[in-house]
Design a protein around this motif. Structure first.
Motif, short mmCIF file in Angstrom:
data_model
loop_
_atom_site.label_atom_id
_atom_site.label_comp_id
_atom_site.label_asym_id
_atom_site.label_seq_id
_atom_site.Cartn_x
_atom_site.Cartn_y
_atom_site.Cartn_z
N UNK A 95 0.83 -1.21 0.00
CA UNK A 95 0.00 0.00 0.00
C UNK A 95 0.86 1.25 0.00
N UNK A 96 1.95 1.23 0.76
CA UNK A 96 2.84 2.39 0.79
C UNK A 96 3.53 2.58 -0.56
N UNK A 97 3.79 1.50 -1.28
CA UNK A 97 4.34 1.62 -2.63
C UNK A 97 3.31 2.23 -3.58
N UNK A 127 8.43 -0.76 9.00
CA UNK A 127 7.68 -0.81 7.74
C UNK A 127 7.79 0.51 6.99
N UNK A 128 7.64 1.61 7.70
CA UNK A 128 7.76 2.92 7.05
C UNK A 128 9.17 3.15 6.51
N UNK A 132 10.73 3.83 2.49
CA UNK A 132 11.47 5.02 2.10
C UNK A 132 11.32 6.23 3.00
N UNK A 133 10.55 6.10 4.08
CA UNK A 133 10.45 7.21 5.03
C UNK A 133 11.74 7.28 5.85
N UNK A 153 9.16 11.73 3.88
CA UNK A 153 9.51 11.16 2.58
C UNK A 153 9.22 12.21 1.52
N UNK A 154 10.13 12.39 0.60
CA UNK A 154 9.91 13.29 -0.54
C UNK A 154 9.25 12.51 -1.66
N UNK A 155 8.49 13.23 -2.47
CA UNK A 155 7.91 12.59 -3.65
C UNK A 155 7.84 13.57 -4.81
#
Length: 155
Positions: A95-97, A127-128, A132-133, A153-155
Protein backbone atom coordinates in the motif's frame (compact mmCIF):
# COMPACT_ATOMS: atom_id res chain seq x y z
CA UNK A 1 -3.03 -6.96 -6.12
CA UNK A 2 -3.16 -4.13 -3.61
CA UNK A 3 -4.63 -0.79 -4.59
CA UNK A 4 -5.61 2.37 -2.78
CA UNK A 5 -8.72 4.38 -3.52
CA UNK A 6 -10.64 7.26 -2.06
CA UNK A 7 -13.14 6.17 0.53
CA UNK A 8 -16.78 6.98 -0.24
CA UNK A 9 -19.95 6.64 1.78
CA UNK A 10 -20.50 3.17 0.27
CA UNK A 11 -17.37 1.98 2.13
CA UNK A 12 -18.25 3.30 5.60
CA UNK A 13 -19.84 0.10 6.93
CA UNK A 14 -16.88 -2.04 5.92
CA UNK A 15 -14.36 0.52 7.18
CA UNK A 16 -16.05 0.68 10.60
CA UNK A 17 -15.66 -3.10 10.84
CA UNK A 18 -11.86 -2.90 10.42
CA UNK A 19 -9.94 -3.86 13.56
CA UNK A 20 -6.36 -3.86 14.75
CA UNK A 21 -4.87 -6.14 17.37
CA UNK A 22 -5.69 -5.08 20.94
CA UNK A 23 -2.09 -4.00 21.62
CA UNK A 24 -2.20 -1.76 18.52
CA UNK A 25 -5.43 -0.01 19.47
CA UNK A 26 -3.64 2.69 21.49
CA UNK A 27 -1.68 3.67 18.38
CA UNK A 28 -4.67 3.87 16.03
CA UNK A 29 -7.77 4.64 18.11
CA UNK A 30 -11.37 3.73 17.29
CA UNK A 31 -12.29 3.87 13.60
CA UNK A 32 -15.41 5.94 14.33
CA UNK A 33 -13.19 8.59 15.95
CA UNK A 34 -10.89 8.55 12.92
CA UNK A 35 -13.83 9.04 10.55
CA UNK A 36 -14.90 12.05 12.62
CA UNK A 37 -11.65 13.76 11.54
CA UNK A 38 -12.55 13.56 7.85
CA UNK A 39 -13.37 16.75 5.96
CA UNK A 40 -12.41 18.43 2.68
CA UNK A 41 -8.77 18.76 3.80
CA UNK A 42 -8.42 15.46 5.69
CA UNK A 43 -9.19 12.80 3.13
CA UNK A 44 -9.93 9.12 3.79
CA UNK A 45 -8.54 6.26 1.72
CA UNK A 46 -9.07 2.54 1.71
CA UNK A 47 -6.52 -0.17 0.99
CA UNK A 48 -7.98 -2.99 -1.07
CA UNK A 49 -6.93 -6.49 -2.01
CA UNK A 50 -9.20 -7.33 -4.93
CA UNK A 51 -12.70 -6.60 -3.53
CA UNK A 52 -11.75 -6.73 0.16
CA UNK A 53 -10.97 -3.63 2.19
CA UNK A 54 -7.87 -4.60 4.16
CA UNK A 55 -6.79 -1.24 5.54
CA UNK A 56 -7.30 2.45 5.84
CA UNK A 57 -5.50 5.80 6.18
CA UNK A 58 -6.07 9.50 5.85
CA UNK A 59 -4.09 12.13 3.99
CA UNK A 60 -4.00 15.46 5.76
CA UNK A 61 -3.54 18.37 3.35
CA UNK A 62 -3.40 20.88 6.23
CA UNK A 63 -0.95 18.89 8.34
CA UNK A 64 1.26 21.94 8.84
CA UNK A 65 -1.55 23.72 10.71
CA UNK A 66 -1.31 21.26 13.59
CA UNK A 67 2.35 20.20 13.29
CA UNK A 68 4.95 22.96 13.38
CA UNK A 69 7.68 20.75 11.87
CA UNK A 70 5.81 20.65 8.53
CA UNK A 71 5.18 23.48 6.10
CA UNK A 72 2.29 24.34 3.81
CA UNK A 73 3.69 22.15 0.98
CA UNK A 74 3.76 19.01 3.14
CA UNK A 75 1.11 16.31 3.51
CA UNK A 76 0.50 14.19 6.56
CA UNK A 77 -0.09 10.44 6.49
CA UNK A 78 -2.28 9.64 9.47
CA UNK A 79 -4.06 6.65 10.97
CA UNK A 80 -2.51 4.17 8.55
CA UNK A 81 -3.40 0.60 9.49
CA UNK A 82 -4.09 -2.86 8.14
CA UNK A 83 -6.95 -4.93 9.55
CA UNK A 84 -5.76 -7.57 12.01
CA UNK A 85 -6.95 -10.41 9.74
CA UNK A 86 -4.66 -9.20 6.94
CA UNK A 87 -1.53 -8.25 8.88
CA UNK A 88 1.75 -9.99 8.14
CA UNK A 89 0.97 -10.49 4.45
CA UNK A 90 2.90 -7.52 3.05
CA UNK A 91 -0.18 -5.39 2.47
CA UNK A 92 1.18 -2.37 4.36
CA UNK A 93 4.38 -2.37 2.31
CA UNK A 94 2.44 -2.76 -0.94
CA UNK A 95 0.00 0.00 0.00
CA UNK A 96 2.84 2.39 0.79
CA UNK A 97 4.34 1.62 -2.63
CA UNK A 98 0.98 2.36 -4.29
CA UNK A 99 0.80 5.58 -2.31
CA UNK A 100 3.96 6.90 -3.99
CA UNK A 101 2.32 6.89 -7.44
CA UNK A 102 -0.90 8.31 -6.06
CA UNK A 103 0.89 11.23 -4.41
CA UNK A 104 2.72 12.16 -7.61
CA UNK A 105 -0.55 12.10 -9.57
CA UNK A 106 -2.99 13.64 -7.10
CA UNK A 107 -0.87 15.84 -4.85
CA UNK A 108 1.74 17.30 -7.20
CA UNK A 109 1.79 20.68 -5.44
CA UNK A 110 3.13 19.05 -2.27
CA UNK A 111 6.81 18.23 -1.74
CA UNK A 112 6.91 15.83 1.21
CA UNK A 113 4.75 13.55 3.25
CA UNK A 114 5.21 13.36 7.00
CA UNK A 115 3.99 10.86 9.54
CA UNK A 116 4.51 10.29 13.22
CA UNK A 117 4.84 6.82 14.68
CA UNK A 118 4.84 5.96 18.35
CA UNK A 119 8.28 5.12 19.73
CA UNK A 120 6.87 1.84 21.06
CA UNK A 121 5.50 0.82 17.65
CA UNK A 122 8.75 -0.59 16.30
CA UNK A 123 7.11 -2.82 13.68
CA UNK A 124 5.32 0.12 12.09
CA UNK A 125 8.47 2.25 12.14
CA UNK A 126 10.41 -0.52 10.38
CA UNK A 127 7.68 -0.81 7.74
CA UNK A 128 7.76 2.92 7.05
CA UNK A 129 11.55 2.86 6.78
CA UNK A 130 11.39 0.03 4.25
CA UNK A 131 8.94 2.18 2.26
CA UNK A 132 11.47 5.02 2.10
CA UNK A 133 10.45 7.21 5.03
CA UNK A 134 13.39 8.72 6.91
CA UNK A 135 13.46 9.31 10.65
CA UNK A 136 14.13 13.02 11.25
CA UNK A 137 15.78 12.11 14.59
CA UNK A 138 13.34 14.39 16.41
CA UNK A 139 10.31 13.44 18.45
CA UNK A 140 6.76 14.69 18.36
CA UNK A 141 5.50 14.97 21.92
CA UNK A 142 1.86 15.76 21.06
CA UNK A 143 0.65 12.20 20.53
CA UNK A 144 -2.00 10.71 22.81
CA UNK A 145 0.11 7.59 23.56
CA UNK A 146 3.51 9.11 24.21
CA UNK A 147 6.42 10.35 22.11
CA UNK A 148 6.50 9.66 18.41
CA UNK A 149 9.22 9.55 15.78
CA UNK A 150 8.76 12.15 13.06
CA UNK A 151 9.32 10.61 9.64
CA UNK A 152 9.45 12.22 6.21
CA UNK A 153 9.51 11.16 2.58
CA UNK A 154 9.91 13.29 -0.54
CA UNK A 155 7.91 12.59 -3.65
Amino acid sequence: MIRIEKMTTKHVGRVIDLKVLPEQQRFVGPVVDILALVNAQIRPYIICDQDEIVGFFILDTVFSQSHDFADIHDLGLRKFFIDQAYQGKGFARQALQCLDDHLVEEYARYKHIFLTVNCLNTAAKACYEKAGFKDTQTLYEGGPSGPQHIMIKSF
